[in-house]
Scaffold this motif. Structure first.
Motif, PDB file in Angstrom:
ATOM      1  N   GLN A   1     -68.553  18.641 -14.839  1.00 19.24           N
ATOM      2  CA  GLN A   1     -69.050  19.315 -13.644  1.00 19.24           C
ATOM      3  C   GLN A   1     -70.365  20.068 -13.853  1.00 19.24           C
ATOM      4  O   GLN A   1     -70.514  20.843 -14.794  1.00 19.24           O
ATOM      5  CB  GLN A   1     -67.995  20.256 -13.055  1.00 19.24           C
ATOM      6  CG  GLN A   1     -66.666  19.572 -12.755  1.00 19.24           C
ATOM      7  CD  GLN A   1     -66.822  18.323 -11.904  1.00 19.24           C
ATOM      8  OE1 GLN A   1     -66.354  17.265 -12.270  1.00 19.24           O
ATOM      9  NE2 GLN A   1     -67.480  18.456 -10.758  1.00 19.24           N
TER      10      GLN A   1
ATOM     11  N   ARG B   1     -70.377  23.944 -14.135  1.00 19.93           N
ATOM     12  CA  ARG B   1     -69.970  24.456 -15.450  1.00 19.93           C
ATOM     13  C   ARG B   1     -71.130  24.346 -16.439  1.00 19.93           C
ATOM     14  O   ARG B   1     -71.395  25.263 -17.209  1.00 19.93           O
ATOM     15  CB  ARG B   1     -68.781  23.667 -15.991  1.00 19.93           C
ATOM     16  CG  ARG B   1     -67.502  23.866 -15.249  1.00 19.93           C
ATOM     17  CD  ARG B   1     -66.884  25.241 -15.488  1.00 19.93           C
ATOM     18  NE  ARG B   1     -67.096  26.138 -14.383  1.00 19.93           N
ATOM     19  CZ  ARG B   1     -66.571  27.350 -14.273  1.00 19.93           C
ATOM     20  NH1 ARG B   1     -65.788  27.814 -15.211  1.00 19.93           N
ATOM     21  NH2 ARG B   1     -66.827  28.102 -13.244  1.00 19.93           N
ATOM     22  N   LYS B   2     -71.805  23.201 -16.423  1.00 20.22           N
ATOM     23  CA  LYS B   2     -72.942  23.007 -17.308  1.00 20.22           C
ATOM     24  C   LYS B   2     -73.996  24.085 -17.068  1.00 20.22           C
ATOM     25  O   LYS B   2     -74.559  24.656 -18.007  1.00 20.22           O
ATOM     26  CB  LYS B   2     -73.571  21.628 -17.083  1.00 20.22           C
ATOM     27  CG  LYS B   2     -72.671  20.436 -17.351  1.00 20.22           C
ATOM     28  CD  LYS B   2     -73.408  19.153 -17.009  1.00 20.22           C
ATOM     29  CE  LYS B   2     -72.495  17.946 -16.907  1.00 20.22           C
ATOM     30  NZ  LYS B   2     -71.998  17.506 -18.207  1.00 20.22           N
TER      31      LYS B   2
ATOM     32  N   ARG C   1     -73.647  27.105 -15.805  1.00 21.38           N
ATOM     33  CA  ARG C   1     -73.207  28.426 -16.269  1.00 21.38           C
ATOM     34  C   ARG C   1     -73.335  28.543 -17.780  1.00 21.38           C
ATOM     35  O   ARG C   1     -73.785  29.565 -18.307  1.00 21.38           O
ATOM     36  CB  ARG C   1     -71.758  28.674 -15.833  1.00 21.38           C
ATOM     37  CG  ARG C   1     -71.573  28.813 -14.323  1.00 21.38           C
ATOM     38  CD  ARG C   1     -70.104  29.039 -13.974  1.00 21.38           C
ATOM     39  NE  ARG C   1     -69.827  28.848 -12.561  1.00 21.38           N
ATOM     40  CZ  ARG C   1     -69.992  29.784 -11.632  1.00 21.38           C
ATOM     41  NH1 ARG C   1     -70.447  30.978 -11.988  1.00 21.38           N
ATOM     42  NH2 ARG C   1     -69.718  29.537 -10.367  1.00 21.38           N
TER      43      ARG C   1
ATOM     44  N   VAL D   1     -62.497  24.459 -16.589  1.00 23.05           N
ATOM     45  CA  VAL D   1     -62.867  23.827 -15.313  1.00 23.05           C
ATOM     46  C   VAL D   1     -61.669  23.911 -14.379  1.00 23.05           C
ATOM     47  O   VAL D   1     -60.595  23.370 -14.682  1.00 23.05           O
ATOM     48  CB  VAL D   1     -63.294  22.359 -15.514  1.00 23.05           C
ATOM     49  CG1 VAL D   1     -63.695  21.741 -14.179  1.00 23.05           C
ATOM     50  CG2 VAL D   1     -64.446  22.266 -16.511  1.00 23.05           C
TER      51      VAL D   1
ATOM     52  N   HIS E   1     -66.240  30.167 -18.550  1.00 25.39           N
ATOM     53  CA  HIS E   1     -67.143  29.027 -18.419  1.00 25.39           C
ATOM     54  C   HIS E   1     -66.742  27.853 -19.312  1.00 25.39           C
ATOM     55  O   HIS E   1     -67.318  26.774 -19.212  1.00 25.39           O
ATOM     56  CB  HIS E   1     -68.576  29.457 -18.719  1.00 25.39           C
ATOM     57  CG  HIS E   1     -69.064  30.517 -17.787  1.00 25.39           C
ATOM     58  ND1 HIS E   1     -70.171  31.295 -18.066  1.00 25.39           N
ATOM     59  CD2 HIS E   1     -68.587  30.934 -16.591  1.00 25.39           C
ATOM     60  CE1 HIS E   1     -70.347  32.161 -17.057  1.00 25.39           C
ATOM     61  NE2 HIS E   1     -69.404  31.949 -16.161  1.00 25.39           N
TER      62      HIS E   1
ATOM     63  N   TYR F   1     -56.269  24.999 -14.873  1.00 27.87           N
ATOM     64  CA  TYR F   1     -57.620  24.590 -15.283  1.00 27.87           C
ATOM     65  C   TYR F   1     -57.570  23.735 -16.540  1.00 27.87           C
ATOM     66  O   TYR F   1     -56.580  23.711 -17.272  1.00 27.87           O
ATOM     67  CB  TYR F   1     -58.501  25.817 -15.554  1.00 27.87           C
ATOM     68  CG  TYR F   1     -57.864  26.870 -16.438  1.00 27.87           C
ATOM     69  CD1 TYR F   1     -57.782  26.701 -17.824  1.00 27.87           C
ATOM     70  CD2 TYR F   1     -57.333  28.030 -15.894  1.00 27.87           C
ATOM     71  CE1 TYR F   1     -57.193  27.648 -18.629  1.00 27.87           C
ATOM     72  CE2 TYR F   1     -56.743  28.998 -16.690  1.00 27.87           C
ATOM     73  CZ  TYR F   1     -56.673  28.800 -18.065  1.00 27.87           C
ATOM     74  OH  TYR F   1     -56.084  29.745 -18.853  1.00 27.87           O
TER      75      TYR F   1
END
Length: 473
Positions: free
Chosen positions: A413, A416-417, A419, A70, A67, A48
């Motif tokens: 992404q 991700r934003k 979360r 990525v 979080h 990641y």
């Protein structure tokens, strides 16, 4: 025994490092190169990408550690992913040597290469630092630091020995740059919140100190803003020790040195020592046949191509981000080079992608990377911040909102934003979560105890046992 993974025979663009710059490059090029009969291969020890600007917020508990990363497999589905670390690059042979997780090495041939291996924590040969300290460059460190802080507070509440309690309640950060300031501010917020929920602890017992060798902190902001931050931190009970360095940390006893005359300023015990005193280019840069400057970074041109002599470039070799010395055409960067931060890494990645397509596939024109900094913003805990976005000096809630807004936007992404922003909303509604998960490094202890085995002692339990043995000897 050398184990070679099943690699694609297609012409390869090898991306060395799947961090912020490498991830963006692979994400942008994976489909385009696949459609042209090639393959993008990303080599990284981790599966990641870590968004490092959010690590202090992980420490503070605003963001779940998961979080702030990525996942490569989820978002680089058209790329070839190789777990391991590139330990040597021989561009003359168009070959990189990769060391896998099991220590075995294998070669990966390539047509083109992009060096985006990032940076690592820069340390100095200070006695005891390796044993007593922890960095803040990985999400694992951020999660471990948060848990250690809460564990030490919990342990101190049950301690009757005054010196042990004092050590447990002493927290030190070395380094007064953005990372150090954000870290210590988040730590203070977390500690104050946790102490307020524990009737056996008092904030007056807690000592939090920042050690900075220079005469000021945060060179990224103006001097008056830096002084305002020092005043703010001191107003929260944080000691800001300027012109001071760490000379020794053996046994968790910190020795602070005056930078003026190198005399010992103070000695005291501290169970928590956080090192944020700078970064260094990934050492793989020195294991290549690329030109490397005095700070250990690969020399690239403003077009993000690796240099070949004074005016030429190496065909098929590219680089950007913290592992490269990228010229700052605005003239604002120290030594004429771009500073190592996510703002530059993301924009350099975008320019590199466009230039690569222009050179390799004749799409568009090669252009030089030039970006005037949008300014910097730093979080100082919930609702507090400092910064100069677009040249506008901000302090307090507005700077904090600018900090969260910019980094939430820069985080790759949409999922991700979502979360991260969802976590921000939950914290605003329900307050900070100060729950710690203990014994993460010793997860089998409960089972060992049930099975009649011997539980593994943690770092602090081991030290207590050693101290008792010394006292009785």
């Amino acid at each position: 025994m050398t184990v070679t993974p099943d690699l694609s025979p297609k012409p390869r663009l090898l991306v060395v490092g799947g961090g912020y710059a490498g991830f963006h490059i692979a994400k942008s090029l994976q489909t385009k190169i696949k459609e042209r009969g090639g393959v993008v291969t990303v080599v990284d020890p981790l599966p990641y990408m870590t968004y490092q600007p959010f690590l202090p917020e992980v420490v503070g508990g605003h963001i779940d550690g998961r979080h702030a990363v990525v996942d490569h497999a989820t978002h680089l589905k058209d790329a070839e992913l190789v777990r391991g670390a590139v330990v040597k690059v021989e561009h003359a042979r168009r070959t990189a040597t990769v060391q896998g997780p099991d220590g075995s090495e294998f070669e990966v041939p390539y047509q083109d290469i992009v060096m985006t291996a990032g940076a690592t924590t820069r340390t100095f040969p200070i006695p005891g630092l390796a044993d007593a300290g922890i960095g803040l460059k990985t999400v694992e460190e951020a999660v471990a630091l948060r848990n250690q802080i809460l564990e030490r507070l919990d342990a101190a509440a049950r301690m009757t020995d005054g010196e042990e309690r004092k050590r447990a309640l002493t927290f030190v950060v070395v380094g007064g740059g953005f990372a150090g300031v954000e870290a210590i501010a988040e730590m203070e917020d977390l500690i104050r919140n946790a102490v307020s929920r524990n009737p056996q602890l008092s904030q007056s017992e807690v000592r939090i100190a920042m050690v900075e060798a220079m005469g000021r902190i945060m060179p990224e902001v103006s001097e008056d803003q830096a002084e305002q931050v020092v005043e703010h931190l001191r107003g929260r009970g944080i000691e800001v020790l300027l012109n001071t360095s760490l000379g020794n940390a053996e046994g968790g006893v910190l020795e602070l040195i005056s930078m003026a005359d190198k005399s010992v300023v103070e000695r005291f015990g501290a169970d928590t020592l956080v090192w944020t005193a700078g970064v260094a280019a990934n050492s793989v840069a020195k294991s290549t046949d690329f030109p490397v400057e005095e700070r250990g970074r690969i020399e690239v041109t403003a077009t993000l191509q690796v240099k070949d002599g004074e005016n030429g470039v190496l065909e098929g070799a590219w680089g950007c981000g913290d592992v490269c010395a990228v010229p700052d055409l605005t003239g604002a960067g120290p030594g004429g080079m771009c500073v190592p931060n996510a703002q530059h890494a993301g924009r350099q990645a975008k320019r590199l992608v466009a230039n690569y397509l222009a050179v390799r596939h004749g799409e568009g024109e090669v252009q030089e990377y030039e970006h005037k900094s949008l300014g910097a913003v730093a979080g100082l805990g919930f609702g507090k911040g400092v910064g100069n976005p677009m040249g506008v000096k901000l302090f307090g809630p507005l700077a904090w909102l600018a900090h969260r807004g910019y980094h939430a936007m820069a985080l790759p992404q949409l999922e991700r934003k979502a979360r991260v922003l969802g976590g921000f909303v939950m914290e605003t509604v329900f307050g900070r979560d100060t729950t710690a998960v203990f014994d993460l490094e010793r997860p089998r202890n409960a089972f060992l105890k049930a099975a009649g085995g011997t539980p593994v002692l943690g770092r602090f339990a081991k030290k207590q046992l050693e101290d008792k043995e010394k006292a009785s000897a």
